[in-house]
Motif scaffolding. Sequence first.
Motif, short mmCIF file in Angstrom:
data_model
loop_
_atom_site.label_atom_id
_atom_site.label_comp_id
_atom_site.label_asym_id
_atom_site.label_seq_id
_atom_site.Cartn_x
_atom_site.Cartn_y
_atom_site.Cartn_z
N UNK A 105 0.83 -1.20 0.00
CA UNK A 105 0.00 0.00 0.00
C UNK A 105 0.86 1.25 0.00
N UNK A 106 1.99 1.21 0.72
CA UNK A 106 2.89 2.36 0.76
C UNK A 106 3.49 2.62 -0.61
N UNK A 107 3.87 1.56 -1.31
CA UNK A 107 4.45 1.72 -2.65
C UNK A 107 3.41 2.26 -3.63
N UNK A 108 2.18 1.78 -3.52
CA UNK A 108 1.12 2.25 -4.40
C UNK A 108 0.80 3.72 -4.12
N UNK A 109 0.75 4.07 -2.85
CA UNK A 109 0.47 5.46 -2.48
C UNK A 109 1.62 6.37 -2.88
N UNK A 110 2.86 5.87 -2.79
CA UNK A 110 4.02 6.66 -3.18
C UNK A 110 4.01 6.95 -4.68
N UNK A 111 3.54 5.99 -5.47
CA UNK A 111 3.45 6.18 -6.92
C UNK A 111 2.47 7.30 -7.27
N UNK A 112 1.51 7.55 -6.39
CA UNK A 112 0.54 8.63 -6.60
C UNK A 112 1.09 9.95 -6.09
N UNK A 113 1.79 9.91 -4.96
CA UNK A 113 2.23 11.15 -4.32
C UNK A 113 3.39 11.81 -5.06
N UNK A 161 5.43 16.89 -7.40
CA UNK A 161 6.14 17.61 -8.47
C UNK A 161 5.20 18.59 -9.19
N UNK A 162 3.94 18.21 -9.32
CA UNK A 162 2.97 19.12 -9.93
C UNK A 162 2.76 20.33 -9.04
N UNK A 192 10.42 23.91 -5.37
CA UNK A 192 10.92 22.71 -6.06
C UNK A 192 11.77 21.85 -5.14
N UNK A 193 12.64 22.48 -4.37
CA UNK A 193 13.51 21.72 -3.47
C UNK A 193 12.72 21.08 -2.33
N UNK A 194 11.69 21.75 -1.88
CA UNK A 194 10.83 21.19 -0.83
C UNK A 194 10.15 19.92 -1.34
N UNK A 195 9.61 19.98 -2.55
CA UNK A 195 8.94 18.82 -3.13
C UNK A 195 9.94 17.68 -3.32
N UNK A 196 11.14 17.99 -3.81
CA UNK A 196 12.16 16.97 -4.02
C UNK A 196 12.56 16.33 -2.70
N UNK A 197 12.70 17.15 -1.67
CA UNK A 197 13.07 16.64 -0.35
C UNK A 197 12.00 15.71 0.19
N UNK A 198 10.73 16.09 0.04
CA UNK A 198 9.63 15.25 0.53
C UNK A 198 9.59 13.92 -0.22
N UNK A 199 9.77 13.98 -1.54
CA UNK A 199 9.77 12.75 -2.34
C UNK A 199 10.91 11.85 -1.91
#
Length: 87
Positions: A46-54, A59-60, A69-76
């Motif tokens: 479930x975590x992998x599936x949710x990560x594929x969505x997040x 990034x959007x 941009x750096x905040x989004x990259x850090x979270x990912x």
Amino acid sequence: MANTTSAKKAVRKIARRTAINKNRRTRMRGTVRKVEEAIASGDAAAAAAAFAVVQPELMRAAQKGIVHKNTASRKVSRLAARVKALG
């Protein structure tokens, strides 16, 4: 209160843009929360599936200026590391 016609129009534009940004920010936070809940429950699939969505959602949000941009990259990156450690 806005007095000129252009100021009144600016108020309308800002209100419309704020509503759009609020919707995007809420959607982004909701997807991140789903990943974190899946990680907390220990469900790797479930975590992998949710990560594929997040990931594209974050990034959007960065592309639209909701987060930096750096905040989004850090979270990912941090979410990816936690999902990887789970599985």
